[in-house]
Design a protein around this motif. Structure first.
Motif, PDB file in Angstrom:
ATOM      1  N   ASN A 140       0.825  -1.209   0.000  1.00 19.43           N
ATOM      2  CA  ASN A 140       0.000   0.000   0.000  1.00 19.43           C
ATOM      3  C   ASN A 140       0.861   1.262   0.000  1.00 19.43           C
ATOM      4  O   ASN A 140       0.576   2.231  -0.708  1.00 19.43           O
ATOM      5  N   GLU A 141       1.919   1.243   0.783  1.00 19.90           N
ATOM      6  CA  GLU A 141       2.818   2.397   0.831  1.00 19.90           C
ATOM      7  C   GLU A 141       3.555   2.572  -0.493  1.00 19.90           C
ATOM      8  O   GLU A 141       3.795   3.700  -0.936  1.00 19.90           O
ATOM      9  N   MET A 142       3.914   1.476  -1.135  1.00 18.84           N
ATOM     10  CA  MET A 142       4.615   1.560  -2.413  1.00 18.84           C
ATOM     11  C   MET A 142       3.720   2.196  -3.475  1.00 18.84           C
ATOM     12  O   MET A 142       4.199   2.950  -4.325  1.00 18.84           O
ATOM     13  N   VAL A 143       2.420   1.887  -3.427  1.00 22.60           N
ATOM     14  CA  VAL A 143       1.474   2.517  -4.361  1.00 22.60           C
ATOM     15  C   VAL A 143       1.548   4.033  -4.236  1.00 22.60           C
ATOM     16  O   VAL A 143       1.633   4.762  -5.234  1.00 22.60           O
ATOM     17  N   LYS A 144       1.551   4.518  -3.008  1.00 16.19           N
ATOM     18  CA  LYS A 144       1.580   5.964  -2.766  1.00 16.19           C
ATOM     19  C   LYS A 144       2.900   6.580  -3.224  1.00 16.19           C
ATOM     20  O   LYS A 144       2.935   7.690  -3.765  1.00 16.19           O
ATOM     21  N   LYS A 145       4.004   5.849  -3.036  1.00 15.92           N
ATOM     22  CA  LYS A 145       5.315   6.352  -3.442  1.00 15.92           C
ATOM     23  C   LYS A 145       5.448   6.434  -4.954  1.00 15.92           C
ATOM     24  O   LYS A 145       6.106   7.336  -5.483  1.00 15.92           O
ATOM     25  N   LEU A 146       4.839   5.489  -5.653  1.00 15.80           N
ATOM     26  CA  LEU A 146       4.940   5.449  -7.112  1.00 15.80           C
ATOM     27  C   LEU A 146       3.985   6.414  -7.809  1.00 15.80           C
ATOM     28  O   LEU A 146       4.152   6.718  -8.992  1.00 15.80           O
ATOM     29  N   TYR A 147       3.011   6.890  -7.085  1.00 15.88           N
ATOM     30  CA  TYR A 147       1.994   7.743  -7.696  1.00 15.88           C
ATOM     31  C   TYR A 147       2.579   9.072  -8.171  1.00 15.88           C
ATOM     32  O   TYR A 147       3.345   9.723  -7.466  1.00 15.88           O
ATOM     33  N   ASN A 148       2.207   9.466  -9.388  1.00 18.98           N
ATOM     34  CA  ASN A 148       2.594  10.764  -9.935  1.00 18.98           C
ATOM     35  C   ASN A 148       1.500  11.251 -10.870  1.00 18.98           C
ATOM     36  O   ASN A 148       0.519  10.545 -11.121  1.00 18.98           O
ATOM     37  N   LYS A 149       1.660  12.441 -11.406  1.00 17.29           N
ATOM     38  CA  LYS A 149       0.592  13.062 -12.203  1.00 17.29           C
ATOM     39  C   LYS A 149       0.295  12.311 -13.498  1.00 17.29           C
ATOM     40  O   LYS A 149      -0.759  12.530 -14.117  1.00 17.29           O
ATOM     41  N   ASN A 150       1.208  11.435 -13.924  1.00 13.63           N
ATOM     42  CA  ASN A 150       0.990  10.681 -15.158  1.00 13.63           C
ATOM     43  C   ASN A 150       0.217   9.377 -14.939  1.00 13.63           C
ATOM     44  O   ASN A 150      -0.194   8.732 -15.908  1.00 13.63           O
ATOM     45  N   ILE A 151       0.036   9.010 -13.687  1.00  7.98           N
ATOM     46  CA  ILE A 151      -0.673   7.765 -13.377  1.00  7.98           C
ATOM     47  C   ILE A 151      -2.165   7.946 -13.616  1.00  7.98           C
ATOM     48  O   ILE A 151      -2.781   8.895 -13.131  1.00  7.98           O
ATOM     49  N   ILE A 152      -2.759   7.009 -14.370  1.00  7.80           N
ATOM     50  CA  ILE A 152      -4.189   7.121 -14.688  1.00  7.80           C
ATOM     51  C   ILE A 152      -5.057   6.146 -13.888  1.00  7.80           C
ATOM     52  O   ILE A 152      -6.279   6.290 -13.847  1.00  7.80           O
ATOM     53  N   GLY A 153      -4.422   5.151 -13.265  1.00 11.87           N
ATOM     54  CA  GLY A 153      -5.229   4.203 -12.517  1.00 11.87           C
ATOM     55  C   GLY A 153      -4.416   3.150 -11.801  1.00 11.87           C
ATOM     56  O   GLY A 153      -3.171   3.137 -11.867  1.00 11.87           O
ATOM     57  N   LEU A 154      -5.138   2.272 -11.134  1.00 11.47           N
ATOM     58  CA  LEU A 154      -4.537   1.172 -10.383  1.00 11.47           C
ATOM     59  C   LEU A 154      -4.993  -0.144 -11.004  1.00 11.47           C
ATOM     60  O   LEU A 154      -6.198  -0.394 -11.131  1.00 11.47           O
ATOM     61  N   GLY A 155      -4.037  -0.979 -11.408  1.00 10.89           N
ATOM     62  CA  GLY A 155      -4.351  -2.284 -11.957  1.00 10.89           C
ATOM     63  C   GLY A 155      -4.274  -3.345 -10.879  1.00 10.89           C
ATOM     64  O   GLY A 155      -3.234  -3.500 -10.238  1.00 10.89           O
ATOM     65  N   LEU A 156      -5.364  -4.066 -10.654  1.00  3.61           N
ATOM     66  CA  LEU A 156      -5.421  -5.041  -9.567  1.00  3.61           C
ATOM     67  C   LEU A 156      -5.303  -6.465 -10.077  1.00  3.61           C
ATOM     68  O   LEU A 156      -5.975  -6.860 -11.029  1.00  3.61           O
ATOM     69  N   ASN A 157      -4.441  -7.214  -9.431  1.00  2.00           N
ATOM     70  CA  ASN A 157      -4.384  -8.671  -9.585  1.00  2.00           C
ATOM     71  C   ASN A 157      -4.188  -9.185  -8.166  1.00  2.00           C
ATOM     72  O   ASN A 157      -3.101  -9.585  -7.758  1.00  2.00           O
ATOM     73  N   CYS A 158      -5.280  -9.125  -7.389  1.00  2.83           N
ATOM     74  CA  CYS A 158      -5.161  -9.209  -5.932  1.00  2.83           C
ATOM     75  C   CYS A 158      -6.162 -10.187  -5.325  1.00  2.83           C
ATOM     76  O   CYS A 158      -7.376 -10.044  -5.525  1.00  2.83           O
ATOM     77  N   PRO A 159      -5.666 -11.175  -4.555  1.00  2.99           N
ATOM     78  CA  PRO A 159      -6.558 -12.140  -3.911  1.00  2.99           C
ATOM     79  C   PRO A 159      -7.185 -11.645  -2.610  1.00  2.99           C
ATOM     80  O   PRO A 159      -7.997 -12.343  -2.011  1.00  2.99           O
ATOM     81  N   GLY A 160      -6.791 -10.438  -2.170  1.00  3.25           N
ATOM     82  CA  GLY A 160      -7.389  -9.890  -0.957  1.00  3.25           C
ATOM     83  C   GLY A 160      -6.372  -9.695   0.149  1.00  3.25           C
ATOM     84  O   GLY A 160      -5.175  -9.604  -0.084  1.00  3.25           O
ATOM     85  N   GLY A 161      -6.878  -9.641   1.379  1.00  2.00           N
ATOM     86  CA  GLY A 161      -6.014  -9.391   2.530  1.00  2.00           C
ATOM     87  C   GLY A 161      -6.822  -8.833   3.680  1.00  2.00           C
ATOM     88  O   GLY A 161      -8.064  -8.892   3.685  1.00  2.00           O
ATOM     89  N   GLU A 162      -6.140  -8.257   4.633  1.00  2.00           N
ATOM     90  CA  GLU A 162      -6.769  -7.747   5.847  1.00  2.00           C
ATOM     91  C   GLU A 162      -7.753  -6.620   5.526  1.00  2.00           C
ATOM     92  O   GLU A 162      -7.520  -5.805   4.632  1.00  2.00           O
ATOM     93  N   ILE A 163      -8.864  -6.604   6.238  1.00  2.00           N
ATOM     94  CA  ILE A 163      -9.960  -5.672   5.972  1.00  2.00           C
ATOM     95  C   ILE A 163      -9.506  -4.217   5.926  1.00  2.00           C
ATOM     96  O   ILE A 163      -9.816  -3.484   4.987  1.00  2.00           O
ATOM     97  N   ASN A 164      -8.785  -3.765   6.936  1.00  2.00           N
ATOM     98  CA  ASN A 164      -8.404  -2.356   7.012  1.00  2.00           C
ATOM     99  C   ASN A 164      -7.433  -1.957   5.915  1.00  2.00           C
ATOM    100  O   ASN A 164      -7.464  -0.819   5.443  1.00  2.00           O
TER     101      ASN A 164
END
Length: 229
Positions: free
Chosen positions: A51-75
């Motif tokens: 989750n933190e890496m997503v925030k670090k990689l985010y920049n103005k050129n990013i248009i979305g988040l691609g998910l390939n995710c089986p899930g995890g903790e609720i919070n």
């Protein structure tokens, strides 16, 4: 005699705890987060580090988040979903989003892109009612405060993103109990997703034909409000 009974109860509790956490754990590959074609790709379980890496990689050129995710903790799911919602990002499901990824991250997208074989699957949330005795006992003993807080947060979260909270548990209604033993979860038709408030889905291939399994385990489809197929 009381001491012996106490020891027996402790052993039973420890055994149930082992069963609970052993059954919940899945051996998925380590989560990878990276940029590809102006998308942040989230490949693997929800984790604090990812989750933190997503925030670090985010920049103005990013248009979305691609998910390939089986899930995890609720919070962690709500943390990521809230961040996606606050930043008005699109969600792309090239392969699958399951469990907490489907509950919280998937519906948070400004637009949601599904491919022909994208799989989105649900199997419960903070308000679910467990039928498994060991799960019930463990939650009462070890997770009472955790579940209580999660329920409060989940309610507020869905109110914020304007999605009906029952999306996480609708497949556990009585008419679907026949699927409980042999199925790991369920998916919804596009019309059912609209019913829950997800109205911004775009079909990349102009068709959506999701597989009726997740990692070799069957899921069932809920196609309408009175569906029991």
């Amino acid at each position: 005699m009381k001491k012996i009974i106490s020891i027996i109860i402790l052993i039973i509790i420890l055994f149930l705890a082992f069963q609970f956490f052993h059954n919940k754990k899945e051996n998925y590959p380590e989560t990878k987060v990276y940029i590809s074609n102006n998308l942040i790709i989230y490949d693997g379980d929800l984790t604090p580090e990812a989750n933190e890496m997503v925030k670090k990689l985010y920049n103005k050129n990013i248009i979305g988040l691609g998910l390939n995710c089986p899930g995890g903790e609720i919070n962690l799911g709500m943390d990521l979903g809230e961040w996606v919602y606050n930043n008005s990002l699109d969600i792309y499901i090239k392969n699958y989003a399951f469990s907490s990824a489907a509950n919280y991250v998937f519906p948070a997208g400004k637009n949601i892109f599904l491919y022909k074989n994208s799989m989105v699957g649900w199997h419960g949330g903070a308000t679910q009612k467990n039928s498994n005795l060991s799960d019930i006992i463990l939650e009462k003993i070890f997770m009472r405060n955790y579940i209580k807080k999660a329920k409060i947060r989940e309610k507020k979260y869905f109110e914020k993103i304007h999605i009906k909270q029952e999306i996480t548990t609708y497949g556990q209604k009585s008419q679907f109990q026949k699927f409980e033993k042999d199925y790991v979860g369920w998916t919804y038709s596009l019309n059912m997703m609209k019913y829950f408030g997800i109205k911004n889905i775009i079909l990349v291939d102009n068709i959506w034909n999701p597989p009726m399994e997740f990692h070799g385990k069957k899921i069932f489809s809920i196609d309408s409000l009175d569906s029991c197929d």
